[in-house]
Design a protein around this motif. Structure first.
Motif, PDB file in Angstrom:
ATOM      1  N   ARG A  96       0.832  -1.214   0.000  1.00  0.00           N
ATOM      2  CA  ARG A  96       0.000   0.000   0.000  1.00  0.00           C
ATOM      3  C   ARG A  96       0.859   1.253   0.000  1.00  0.00           C
ATOM      4  N   PRO A 110      -0.185   6.589  -0.782  1.00  0.00           N
ATOM      5  CA  PRO A 110      -1.441   7.219  -0.364  1.00  0.00           C
ATOM      6  C   PRO A 110      -1.132   8.277   0.683  1.00  0.00           C
ATOM      7  N   ASP A 118      -3.739   7.534   5.940  1.00  0.00           N
ATOM      8  CA  ASP A 118      -4.338   6.263   5.541  1.00  0.00           C
ATOM      9  C   ASP A 118      -3.531   5.062   6.051  1.00  0.00           C
ATOM     10  N   LEU A 119      -2.261   5.329   6.365  1.00  0.00           N
ATOM     11  CA  LEU A 119      -1.388   4.241   6.815  1.00  0.00           C
ATOM     12  C   LEU A 119      -1.131   4.257   8.322  1.00  0.00           C
ATOM     13  N   SER A 120      -1.578   5.295   9.030  1.00  0.00           N
ATOM     14  CA  SER A 120      -1.224   5.469  10.445  1.00  0.00           C
ATOM     15  C   SER A 120      -1.723   4.313  11.308  1.00  0.00           C
ATOM     16  N   THR A 163     -13.048  -3.632  -3.339  1.00  0.00           N
ATOM     17  CA  THR A 163     -12.498  -3.806  -1.987  1.00  0.00           C
ATOM     18  C   THR A 163     -13.266  -4.912  -1.268  1.00  0.00           C
TER      19      THR A 163
END
Length: 557
Positions: free
Chosen positions: A49, A54, A58-60, A304
């Motif tokens: 990802r 992104p 969104d990755l936290s 998704t």
């Protein structure tokens, strides 16, 4: 399968395993390996990802979760070790208590014959000489088997908890979880993973169990037979040579040793295949997932599903591809320990069978039939090695039930202490004077040796038995017996390791009430392989190899 389930129940009963504590141990194990599995899947998703660049927010959550899983894996592993060892230690303590109580009432303390082969009947190939260690006399059971079964065998049962029960339960749960995690991404990849897990988690442990069983049989049968045959040669080489059987005895030992080595090699081969099964399964699973991913990657519109961006129909996204390829690497961590678990379980089941026989008081051999001391003041006991002569003396001394006052058993391997000669003799009677000690040593033929000592009976035997030869040791032990206050002296091989002529003369004097070596009012019982033809014994006890005894009485001329 029925036998395996029965053994499971019996082990659980003997160890008195707490289901609650076992559940806690399994739970911590699942959390530990589950953290690793989740960490692998989430890290793979995060890497793929992040490649798409992104927004950081969104990755936290994924970043924090990866850190949490990394920490929880080690923490849960530590807690699982604590919980599992707590269960195992409690269980072994309970099992020892149960076994001790069972032993207290078991009928294993009475004399039984052995079947070890000796000079009169040396072992031959296929004769069953390897049964010696399994069917030994009770002295060997008490000193060796009993200690091994109460200590080593119960430790093996405790190891079943740590190395088998908990790892197997954790592996089953994690394997199902890994396959279920991969199933939404690709059914074929999940099927390949499931098949690979079966190979690593079922076939490899099965091979490992076969190896453990083969190794156990090699040690229990072939290696034991080699040891028995080798000891026969070492102990009785001169007699075997005179009888013309030395070459046959050596051949028996050699053949038994070769069989033991061959059996151990077969066990090692199966262990090698079991060890190779896991890495091969990992490679097949990863390669299969990679090939399936290459075929499916990037086809169809993006959708998704369960947090993964998959592609329909049948396609997968970069994140799903990465997870599908890297997940098997962590999934096999749970099943990698199962071959060792199978070995531990095999050893535990063998230990359980030995403990069951011990608790039930079972004997592999019938009891000896002579339990009363024959009449007479001078008695000789003869018979082949392992027939039970030493056991008979111990029974007459009351060492298997209540010791009899005035009756003392003097073992052939009695201890020589690292102190003075005088103090070694005072083991028999604490008030022995130096003059008494000197007279006793000279009476048994130790005069020349005593004269050569720098301080006589006050000379320290530094190192104990290592400071004297085998013959000197026997003379010291015999002098100790003569100085004891016991009315009945039970002497086990008192002239072994002495020169032939000197030993025969000493044995003749021991069995002659008029020789003056032992007071006429005392009873002397001597176990020997070398009974002189002109002995003056009142009775001769012949112990046969099958444990039966006969008494031959002599009328003085």
């Amino acid at each position: 399968m029925t036998g395996l389930l029965t053994d499971f129940r019996r082990i659980r009963e003997l160890l008195a395993l707490s289901r609650w504590r076992m559940t806690i141990s399994i739970g911590w194990g699942v959390l530990a390996l589950g953290s690793g599995l989740g960490l692998a899947a989430l890290a793979a998703w995060l890497i793929a990802r992040a490649w798409q660049m992104p927004p950081v927010l969104d990755l936290s959550i994924a970043v924090v979760t990866v850190r949490a899983l990394g920490i929880s894996r080690g923490l849960c592993r530590y807690l699982e070790r604590l919980a599992t060892h707590d269960v195992a230690l409690r269980a072994t303590s309970t099992a020892r208590t149960t076994t001790y109580r069972a032993l207290a009432g078991a009928d294993i303390w009475r004399p039984r014959r052995g079947t070890t082969f000796g000079v009169d009947e040396p072992p031959t190939a296929g004769s069953g000489a390897g049964d010696a260690a399994r069917h030994g006399d009770p002295t060997q059971l008490r000193r060796g088997d009993l200690l091994g079964r109460v200590m080593g065998d119960i430790d093996d049962l405790g190891a079943v908890v740590v190395r088998a029960f908990v790892p197997i339960a954790v592996a089953v749960i994690l394997a199902l979880f890994a396959v279920g995690l991969l199933l939404p991404i690709s059914v074929p990849a999940a099927a390949i993973l499931a098949a690979s897990l079966v190979v690593a988690g079922v076939i490899a442990p099965w091979l490992s169990a076969l190896a453990a069983r083969e190794a156990e049989l090699a040690v229990r049968s072939d290696r034991t037979e080699f040891t028995a045959a080798a000891l026969t040669v070492l102990d009785h080489a001169p007699e075997l040579r005179v009888a013309g059987r030395l070459d046959a005895a050596l051949s028996t030992a050699t053949v038994a040793g070769q069989r033991a080595v061959a059996a151990e090699d077969r066990a090692a081969s199966r262990s090698a295949w079991a060890a190779a099964a896991t890495p091969l399964s990992i490679g097949v699973s990863v390669l299969g997932s990679l090939l399936i991913g290459i075929v499916l990657y990037g086809t169809g519109p993006a959708v998704t599903t369960l947090g993964f961006q998959t592609v329909e129909p049948g396609g997968i996204s970069p994140m799903a591809l990465t997870v599908m390829v890297l997940l098997p690497l962590s999934a096999f961590e749970a099943v990698a320990v199962l071959p060792a678990a199978a070995q531990a379980l095999t050893n535990g089941r063998a230990a359980l069978r030995r403990i069951n026989r011990l608790e039930q008081g079972e004997s592999e051999s019938p009891r000896m039939d002579l339990v009363k001391l024959p009449e007479g003041n001078r008695i000789a006991v003869t018979g082949p090695s392992g027939a039970g002569k030493t056991t008979l003396l111990m029974a007459w001394a009351g060492l298997f039930d209540t010791p009899r006052p005035g009756v003392t058993f003097f073992a052939e391997d009695a201890h020589i202490f690292g102190t003075t000669v005088l103090e070694n003799l005072r083991v028999a009677r604490g008030d022995i004077t130096s003059d008494e000690a000197v007279r006793a040593l000279r009476a048994v033929g130790a005069g020349p040796w005593l004269d050569a000592l720098p301080d006589g009976v006050d000379t320290e035997l530094i190192g104990g038995a290592a400071a004297v030869s085998g013959g000197q040791r026997r003379r010291i032990l015999l002098a100790r017996a003569l100085l004891s206050p016991a009315r009945v002296l039970l002497l086990d091989e008192p002239t072994e390791h002495l020169e032939a002529e000197a030993g025969t003369d000493l044995l003749r004097r021991l069995l002659d009430e008029s020789s003056g070596l032992v007071a006429p009012g005392r009873i002397v019982v001597v176990v020997t392989h070398q009974l002189p033809a002109d002995h003056r014994a009142d009775a001769l006890v012949r112990v046969a190899a099958d444990g039966h005894s006969s008494v031959e009485r002599f009328i003085p001329a």
